[in-house]
Enzyme design. Structure first.
Site, PDB file in Angstrom:
ATOM      1  N   ASN A 144     -10.511   3.636   3.303  1.00  0.00           N
ATOM      2  CA  ASN A 144     -10.232   3.372   1.896  1.00  0.00           C
ATOM      3  C   ASN A 144     -11.282   2.493   1.219  1.00  0.00           C
ATOM      4  O   ASN A 144     -11.684   2.755   0.075  1.00  0.00           O
ATOM      5  CB  ASN A 144      -8.858   2.722   1.747  1.00  0.00           C
ATOM      6  CG  ASN A 144      -8.458   2.565   0.298  1.00  0.00           C
ATOM      7  OD1 ASN A 144      -8.293   3.558  -0.411  1.00  0.00           O
ATOM      8  ND2 ASN A 144      -8.308   1.341  -0.170  1.00  0.00           N
ATOM      9  N   TRP A 177      -9.546   8.050  -8.182  1.00  0.00           N
ATOM     10  CA  TRP A 177     -10.811   8.333  -8.865  1.00  0.00           C
ATOM     11  C   TRP A 177     -10.851   7.701 -10.252  1.00  0.00           C
ATOM     12  O   TRP A 177     -11.874   7.129 -10.658  1.00  0.00           O
ATOM     13  CB  TRP A 177     -11.045   9.844  -8.943  1.00  0.00           C
ATOM     14  CG  TRP A 177     -11.706  10.332  -7.691  1.00  0.00           C
ATOM     15  CD1 TRP A 177     -11.108  10.917  -6.614  1.00  0.00           C
ATOM     16  CD2 TRP A 177     -13.083  10.203  -7.364  1.00  0.00           C
ATOM     17  NE1 TRP A 177     -12.032  11.168  -5.647  1.00  0.00           N
ATOM     18  CE2 TRP A 177     -13.251  10.755  -6.072  1.00  0.00           C
ATOM     19  CE3 TRP A 177     -14.202   9.709  -8.027  1.00  0.00           C
ATOM     20  CZ2 TRP A 177     -14.505  10.802  -5.435  1.00  0.00           C
ATOM     21  CZ3 TRP A 177     -15.446   9.743  -7.402  1.00  0.00           C
ATOM     22  CH2 TRP A 177     -15.583  10.284  -6.125  1.00  0.00           C
ATOM     23  N   GLU A 204       0.832  -1.204   0.000  1.00  0.00           N
ATOM     24  CA  GLU A 204       0.000   0.000   0.000  1.00  0.00           C
ATOM     25  C   GLU A 204       0.867   1.256   0.000  1.00  0.00           C
ATOM     26  O   GLU A 204       0.509   2.270  -0.608  1.00  0.00           O
ATOM     27  CB  GLU A 204      -0.927  -0.005   1.214  1.00  0.00           C
ATOM     28  CG  GLU A 204      -1.925  -1.149   1.215  1.00  0.00           C
ATOM     29  CD  GLU A 204      -2.754  -1.204  -0.059  1.00  0.00           C
ATOM     30  OE1 GLU A 204      -3.239  -0.148  -0.504  1.00  0.00           O
ATOM     31  OE2 GLU A 204      -2.918  -2.313  -0.614  1.00  0.00           O
ATOM     32  N   TRP A 249     -16.052  11.651 -12.797  1.00  0.00           N
ATOM     33  CA  TRP A 249     -15.125  11.470 -11.681  1.00  0.00           C
ATOM     34  C   TRP A 249     -14.475  12.781 -11.244  1.00  0.00           C
ATOM     35  O   TRP A 249     -14.087  12.941 -10.083  1.00  0.00           O
ATOM     36  CB  TRP A 249     -14.033  10.440 -12.024  1.00  0.00           C
ATOM     37  CG  TRP A 249     -13.135  10.808 -13.179  1.00  0.00           C
ATOM     38  CD1 TRP A 249     -13.289  10.428 -14.477  1.00  0.00           C
ATOM     39  CD2 TRP A 249     -11.945  11.614 -13.137  1.00  0.00           C
ATOM     40  NE1 TRP A 249     -12.273  10.934 -15.255  1.00  0.00           N
ATOM     41  CE2 TRP A 249     -11.431  11.662 -14.461  1.00  0.00           C
ATOM     42  CE3 TRP A 249     -11.266  12.273 -12.128  1.00  0.00           C
ATOM     43  CZ2 TRP A 249     -10.273  12.376 -14.787  1.00  0.00           C
ATOM     44  CZ3 TRP A 249     -10.114  12.987 -12.448  1.00  0.00           C
ATOM     45  CH2 TRP A 249      -9.632  13.030 -13.758  1.00  0.00           C
ATOM     46  N   TRP A 302     -20.631  11.128 -19.333  1.00  0.00           N
ATOM     47  CA  TRP A 302     -20.668  11.523 -17.929  1.00  0.00           C
ATOM     48  C   TRP A 302     -21.666  12.658 -17.715  1.00  0.00           C
ATOM     49  O   TRP A 302     -21.816  13.551 -18.569  1.00  0.00           O
ATOM     50  CB  TRP A 302     -19.303  12.029 -17.477  1.00  0.00           C
ATOM     51  CG  TRP A 302     -18.137  11.113 -17.610  1.00  0.00           C
ATOM     52  CD1 TRP A 302     -17.119  11.218 -18.513  1.00  0.00           C
ATOM     53  CD2 TRP A 302     -17.828   9.964 -16.810  1.00  0.00           C
ATOM     54  NE1 TRP A 302     -16.206  10.215 -18.321  1.00  0.00           N
ATOM     55  CE2 TRP A 302     -16.611   9.426 -17.275  1.00  0.00           C
ATOM     56  CE3 TRP A 302     -18.471   9.351 -15.735  1.00  0.00           C
ATOM     57  CZ2 TRP A 302     -16.016   8.318 -16.712  1.00  0.00           C
ATOM     58  CZ3 TRP A 302     -17.877   8.237 -15.177  1.00  0.00           C
ATOM     59  CH2 TRP A 302     -16.667   7.728 -15.659  1.00  0.00           C
TER      60      TRP A 302
END
Length: 481
Positions: free
Chosen positions: A344, A385, A278, A362, A309
């Site tokens: 997360n 994103w 991570e 996004w 979108w």
């Protein structure tokens, strides 16, 4: 050998590296042998960051200033264009060098390159160092010599690569005979845009280099063993909680990597490996952003420019306010206001609902997180994103649509997380659920006595099908073009 008093001062230009330990630019400044003057500049690049990040930086600056004062030094604060401020300080102090640690987002890179070129043309030594990453983005290449675009091969490339040992904090500070004038943090009021939310965050965010190192030690000692199994559980304190310290530079990734190395053997080897993966995900984000700076504000995959979108809209506003009628999403959005962070797993759930169930771009979500996260990171925010939306490198496939309900049942089985952040309909709401209404803008007119939405703004089954239909229609048109 030149006497220290005859060596010109060095300006240490701090940015998002607010620590004394493992600060390469600070180490190099002291190694010159002359006085060192630390300066932080509130310039247009710094002012353009979000409200929560500016609030967080103000706290970190105050903590660092106190640490410097304890060493007999000062933190000089100035406001204005970075080059103009640095040139004035050079003239006022007789500084012969300006040193800083590199940043990698496009705006900072453009500024820093211009500053370095101008200072060198003035005859001033200007040097930058790596204080933010384990590996510079241009030093990790594929077998073909280009950048990585997929995380797993990137991890394999760096997993066992040498990482230099962190540098110890200086034991003394070489101060000048006199200090230049400084602004005050109070006069800047960097927390102004947080309004009443600042008081809520102040009760829940530990600030400063000392707090960062303490949290790392606690995590490795107490929480690391359970990390792989419980990191997706927001009802457990199973994550490191270091993201906001990394975002301000109160701790470096080298310090984290080095501290975790002894745990890569024995019973905690697998948990340590998962945790370090991570840490490297953040590295991967910066690797991508360096090689493709457009990632911060444009689709990584250009074909997604034609995807239908939706822009900002009433549904997006309900999402921002934690009033979608989907408890898993709303709890996450309220956690953001109460703590300045978001677990997360539930970041992915909330992001998926916005971009897929609601079909909102996004960039709308990225902008909101940029403004409200105390752990905002330009590379990780953009990559996260685009990963969820499907438009980015190594992205989750668009047809993979998170179901907030099943995700909540799996990762919040007792509804402890949802109860912690949602007050409506609860007989005895959690203090954090009530704190959301203290932090939320008054203009929203929200009250814990309001009824919770009777139905989702877009149902899970309905939204998923709309997303899949939109994806299939876009794909068909793209393939036919």
């Amino acid at each position: 050998m030149q006497a220290a008093k005859d060596i010109s001062p060095a300006l240490l230009w701090l940015r998002r590296d607010l620590r004394l330990a493992d600060n390469p630019a600070l180490h190099a400044a002291i190694a010159r042998g002359g006085p060192v003057i630390a300066v932080w500049i509130l310039d247009p690049v710094a002012e353009a960051t979000g409200a929560a990040h500016r609030w967080r930086m103000q706290g970190s600056l105050g903590s660092l200033a106190a640490d410097l004062e304890a060493m007999g030094a000062r933190l000089i604060l100035r406001r204005g264009e970075a080059l103009e401020v640095l040139r004035k300080l050079v003239a006022q102090t007789g500084a012969g060098a300006v040193l800083w640690n590199r940043l990698y987002d496009p705006e900072a890179r453009a500024r820093d390159e211009a500053v370095k070129a101008a200072l060198k043309s003035d005859g001033i030594e200007a040097q930058s160092f790596n204080g933010a990453l384990l590996h510079e983005p241009w030093t990790v290449e594929t077998g073909q010599g280009g950048p990585y675009k997929v995380y797993t091969p990137y991890w394999r490339a760096v997993a066992d690569r040498v990482v230099h040992q962190p540098i110890e904090a200086p034991s003394r500070w070489p101060s000048p005979e006199s200090w230049p004038a400084s602004d005050t943090l109070e006069s800047w009021d960097m927390a102004a845009d947080m309004r009443r939310g600042a008081a809520v965050l102040a009760e829940r965010v530990a600030i400063g280099e000392r707090a960062a190192r303490q949290r790392l030690a606690e995590f490795l000692e107490e929480d690391l063993r359970a990390y792989p199994d419980e990191r997706d559980r927001p009802d457990r304190e199973a994550t490191s909680g270091l993201s906001h310290h990394l975002a301000t530079g109160e701790i470096s990734p080298r310090q984290i990597w080095t501290a975790a190395q002894p745990h890569r053997q024995g019973a905690v080897a697998k948990p340590a490996q998962k945790f370090l993966q991570e840490v490297v995900w953040r590295e991967f984000a910066y690797h991508l952003l360096h090689h493709a700076p457009q990632m911060s504000d444009r689709n990584w995959r250009p074909e997604w420019d034609a995807f239908p979108w939706r822009g900002d809209c009433a549904d997006a506003e309900a999402w921002r306010r934690g009033r979608t009628g989907i408890e898993a999403v709303d709890a996450a959005m309220r956690e953001l206001f109460v703590t300045g962070r978001m677990h997360n797993r539930f970041r992915m759930i909330a992001a998926s609902y916005l971009t897929k169930h609601l079909l909102v771009h996004w960039k709308v979500g990225e902008a909101w997180f940029r403004d409200t996260l105390v752990d905002w990171d330009p590379a990780s925010n953009a990559l996260g994103w685009q990963w969820v939306a499907g438009s980015g490198p190594d992205a989750t496939p668009y047809f993979r649509v998170f179901n907030p309900q099943t995700q909540a049942e799996k990762f919040d089985p007792d509804a402890a997380y949802r109860d912690r952040y949602i007050a409506e309909g609860r007989d005895a709401p959690h203090p954090d659920a009530l704190a959301f209404f203290e932090a939320a803008p008054r203009a929203w007119g929200l009250s814990p006595k309001d009824p919770y939405p009777k139905a989702p703004i877009v149902g899970l089954k309905e939204g998923r099908q709309k997303a899949l239909d939109a994806y299939q229609d876009w794909k068909t048109r793209r393939d036919a073009a």
